[in-house]
Design an enzyme around this catalytic site. Structure first.
Site, PDB file in Angstrom:
ATOM      1  N   ASP A 248     -16.447  -2.953   7.442  1.00  0.00           N
ATOM      2  CA  ASP A 248     -17.276  -3.094   6.242  1.00  0.00           C
ATOM      3  C   ASP A 248     -17.791  -1.742   5.785  1.00  0.00           C
ATOM      4  O   ASP A 248     -17.377  -0.705   6.279  1.00  0.00           O
ATOM      5  CB  ASP A 248     -18.383  -4.120   6.450  1.00  0.00           C
ATOM      6  CG  ASP A 248     -19.052  -3.951   7.795  1.00  0.00           C
ATOM      7  OD1 ASP A 248     -19.325  -2.790   8.165  1.00  0.00           O
ATOM      8  OD2 ASP A 248     -19.275  -4.977   8.483  1.00  0.00           O
ATOM      9  N   LYS A 270     -19.885  -6.159   3.007  1.00  0.00           N
ATOM     10  CA  LYS A 270     -20.879  -6.901   2.260  1.00  0.00           C
ATOM     11  C   LYS A 270     -21.869  -5.920   1.662  1.00  0.00           C
ATOM     12  O   LYS A 270     -22.757  -5.449   2.357  1.00  0.00           O
ATOM     13  CB  LYS A 270     -21.631  -7.876   3.179  1.00  0.00           C
ATOM     14  CG  LYS A 270     -20.751  -8.982   3.693  1.00  0.00           C
ATOM     15  CD  LYS A 270     -21.521  -9.910   4.582  1.00  0.00           C
ATOM     16  CE  LYS A 270     -21.790  -9.354   5.941  1.00  0.00           C
ATOM     17  NZ  LYS A 270     -20.802  -9.324   6.918  1.00  0.00           N
ATOM     18  N   MET A 383     -32.663  -2.096   6.584  1.00  0.00           N
ATOM     19  CA  MET A 383     -32.447  -2.751   5.276  1.00  0.00           C
ATOM     20  C   MET A 383     -33.750  -2.859   4.495  1.00  0.00           C
ATOM     21  O   MET A 383     -33.967  -3.844   3.792  1.00  0.00           O
ATOM     22  CB  MET A 383     -31.837  -4.161   5.475  1.00  0.00           C
ATOM     23  CG  MET A 383     -30.436  -4.113   6.049  1.00  0.00           C
ATOM     24  SD  MET A 383     -29.799  -5.745   6.468  1.00  0.00           S
ATOM     25  CE  MET A 383     -30.428  -5.964   8.129  1.00  0.00           C
TER      26      MET A 383
HETATM   27  N1  SAH Z   1     -25.721  -3.120  13.120  1.00  0.00           N
HETATM   28  C1  SAH Z   1     -26.277  -1.989  12.400  1.00  0.00           C
HETATM   29  C2  SAH Z   1     -27.249  -2.419  11.342  1.00  0.00           C
HETATM   30  C3  SAH Z   1     -26.641  -3.154  10.216  1.00  0.00           C
HETATM   31  S1  SAH Z   1     -27.801  -3.578   8.994  1.00  0.00           S
HETATM   32  C4  SAH Z   1     -26.941  -1.040  13.415  1.00  0.00           C
HETATM   33  O1  SAH Z   1     -27.043  -1.372  14.584  1.00  0.00           O
HETATM   34  O2  SAH Z   1     -27.337   0.046  12.991  1.00  0.00           O
HETATM   35  C5  SAH Z   1     -27.601  -2.289   7.833  1.00  0.00           C
HETATM   36  C6  SAH Z   1     -28.787  -1.345   7.842  1.00  0.00           C
HETATM   37  O3  SAH Z   1     -28.687  -0.451   8.942  1.00  0.00           O
HETATM   38  C7  SAH Z   1     -28.869  -0.429   6.648  1.00  0.00           C
HETATM   39  O4  SAH Z   1     -29.464  -1.090   5.543  1.00  0.00           O
HETATM   40  C8  SAH Z   1     -29.748   0.668   7.168  1.00  0.00           C
HETATM   41  O5  SAH Z   1     -31.093   0.276   7.167  1.00  0.00           O
HETATM   42  C9  SAH Z   1     -29.302   0.776   8.597  1.00  0.00           C
HETATM   43  N2  SAH Z   1     -28.312   1.850   8.805  1.00  0.00           N
HETATM   44  C10 SAH Z   1     -27.073   1.740   9.260  1.00  0.00           C
HETATM   45  N3  SAH Z   1     -26.477   2.944   9.366  1.00  0.00           N
HETATM   46  C11 SAH Z   1     -27.391   3.852   8.989  1.00  0.00           C
HETATM   47  C12 SAH Z   1     -27.405   5.269   8.882  1.00  0.00           C
HETATM   48  N4  SAH Z   1     -26.355   6.016   9.187  1.00  0.00           N
HETATM   49  N5  SAH Z   1     -28.546   5.865   8.467  1.00  0.00           N
HETATM   50  C13 SAH Z   1     -29.639   5.146   8.155  1.00  0.00           C
HETATM   51  N6  SAH Z   1     -29.663   3.816   8.236  1.00  0.00           N
HETATM   52  C14 SAH Z   1     -28.571   3.163   8.635  1.00  0.00           C
END
Ligand code: SAH
Length: 473
Positions: A248, A270, A383
């Protein structure tokens, strides 16, 4: 080729090590691992060697080397710091046609010892022909990192089935294909994960079935926060084996680069408002692909079990009896914290940390505010960007001081990372003025103030309460 590589059998063979220092000790350890019967000659030895002698693990002849000592030896190593002695040892051994190695002195050695990667029964030996041992060691370090620790288990496991596979597939080509699919598929993964019973069951099934149709599997893999260096070895290995990859938006192009070239790639991302594939369709797609014998890699940003719907996705797999494994990844909160210099806990600031999502299925914010506003803790909001203003206002409304440090980290761990730090009061304005976009995390708590000192990856852009310097941006 200046040297001919061979693997010597040394079980219960007499070997002589001349010298009793640390260098000798290293050689002794290696020879012992190969089952050699050891004699060490030296007037004095290190404490560890002395203890080994005491325990009967080797014979220590306390004294000087004499020519007669080499007789009956399979292998001789000279490891003293006296070149004259080493030369003498080498000469005598050569007179008796016994292979002799003088440590760090290839000129008077008849063999050299390689750098070793030991995944017994799989053993890899690397040599630079004695010319640049450091280079051989660098190669070794590289190989150590790409060859899974479980390879030894896998080799031993496969050896047990060798005869039966041979009997089952008379044709050499068919046998090779079979082994390839075993060694690069669910069976191998199960063995290396220590799930031998599962692996045996699958092997039996495949040996019993009339034609060899490999069964598919799904690997739910965390790809980490975006920086390819932060992948796990296991994630990388599975990426290089997959037949199909479902990914994704959060999985960066740099990461997809590491997926096997001829793997099929399916984007199932998504974006928040723009659902490419409904969750249920993704689940069904994985089931279908795995049932057709494919090794399916479901690649997820961060960690699959942290706000990643990982649980929902594998529930369907479990219902269909599709084999699956989950590989953790570094969640973005941990990635962002490290790269922004914000320790999530700290004895002077926070005794606990909570990960929350600022976005519910129905778009509302519904959090346990009394718990989240208690002192001495850190809150990380996933998020939370679109609701940042509401979130910060709610923190304040529920009693958190308005000047509580708060930061937003965009594209954490990647070259595009930006950190903006301010307070609960200033953060929403900072976010909109600097045009912070997804993916971004919000961190709330006094640990944020430590970033001034600890940020090492990118400069922290301090957002003052009023922002006179915004124009300069
Ligand atoms: N499973 C993922 C989270 C998915 S939800 C994890 O463990 O990180 C998606 C959210 O993750 C985004 O809206 C943001 O808040 C955060 N996110 C993911 N990658 C990021 C990054 N490189 N920098 C900042 N926030 C990030």
């Amino acid at each position: 080729m200046d040297y001919f590589p061979i693997f010597l059998k040394l079980q219960d063979a007499d070997c002589l090590v001349v010298g009793g220092g640390d260098v000798a000790l290293r050689k002794v350890r290696l020879l012992k691992a190969a089952g050699a019967r050891l004699t060490v000659v030296a007037p004095e030895v290190t404490e560890e060697l002395a203890m080994m002698a005491q325990r009967g693990e080797l014979q220590w002849r306390a004294g000087l080397f004499t020519d007669d000592m080499v007789s009956g030896m399979r292998l001789v190593i000279a490891a003293t710091d006296q070149r004259v002695v080493n030369q003498q040892v080498s000469q005598v051994a050569q007179q008796h046609n016994i292979p002799v190695n003088v440590v760090d002195d290839p000129e008077i050695s008849t063999y050299i010892t390689p750098a070793i990667i030991d995944r017994s029964p799989l053993v890899i030996a690397v040599s630079s022909g004695g010319s640049v041992p450091v280079l051989a060691r660098l190669v070794r370090a590289r190989l150590e990192s790409i060859i899974p620790a479980g390879f030894g288990l896998l080799a031993a496991f496969s050896a047990r089935f060798r005869e039966r596979v041979k009997a089952r597939f008379a044709d050499v080509e068919a046998r090779r294909t079979f082994w390839e699919s075993v060694l690069e598929g669910p069976v191998a993964e199960a063995v290396m994960n220590g799930r031998e019973a599962v692996a045996c069951e699958e092997m039996e099934k495949r040996l019993a079935s009339a034609e060899d149709s490999p069964s598919g599997a799904v690997y739910l893999v965390g790809a980490g926060p975006g920086n390819p260096d932060l992948l796990t070895f296991r994630a990388l290995r599975l990426m290089q084996q997959a037949d199909v990859v479902l990914h994704d938006k959060l999985v960066a192009p740099e990461l997809l680069e590491l997926v096997r070239r001829d793997a099929e790639r399916i984007y199932v991302g998504k974006a928040r408002a723009n659902h490419t594939l409904p969750q249920e369709d993704i689940n069904q797609l994985m089931v279908r692909l795995a049932k057709s014998g494919k090794r399916v890699l479901r690649l997820k940003g961060g960690d699959p079990f942290t706000f990643g719907r990982g649980g929902e996705e594998i529930e369907t797999l479990a219902e269909h009896n599709i084999p699956f494994e989950v590989v953790p990844g570094i969640t973005s909160a941990n990635g962002a914290a490290s790269y922004a210099g914000i320790p999530l806990t700290h004895r002077d600031h926070a005794q606990s940390v909570t990960f929350v999502t600022g976005h519910k299925k129905d778009g509302s914010i519904d959090l346990d505010w009394p718990a989240l506003t208690r002192p001495d803790q850190t809150v990380v909001v996933y998020m939370g960007l679109t609701m940042a203003a509401e979130l910060c206002a709610a923190f304040i409304a529920h009693g958190k001081p308005a000047d509580t440090p708060a930061a937003v980290i965009e594209w954490a761990t990647t070259p595009r990372q930006r950190t903006l730090s301010g307070t609960l009061q200033t953060l929403p304005t900072l976010i909109s003025s600097y045009g912070v976009a997804s993916p971004a995390l919000i961190i709330v708590g006094s640990v944020v103030s430590l970033a001034d000192k600890l940020a090492w990856f990118r400069r922290v852009e301090n957002g003052p309460a009023t922002m006179p310097d915004l124009q300069q941006k």
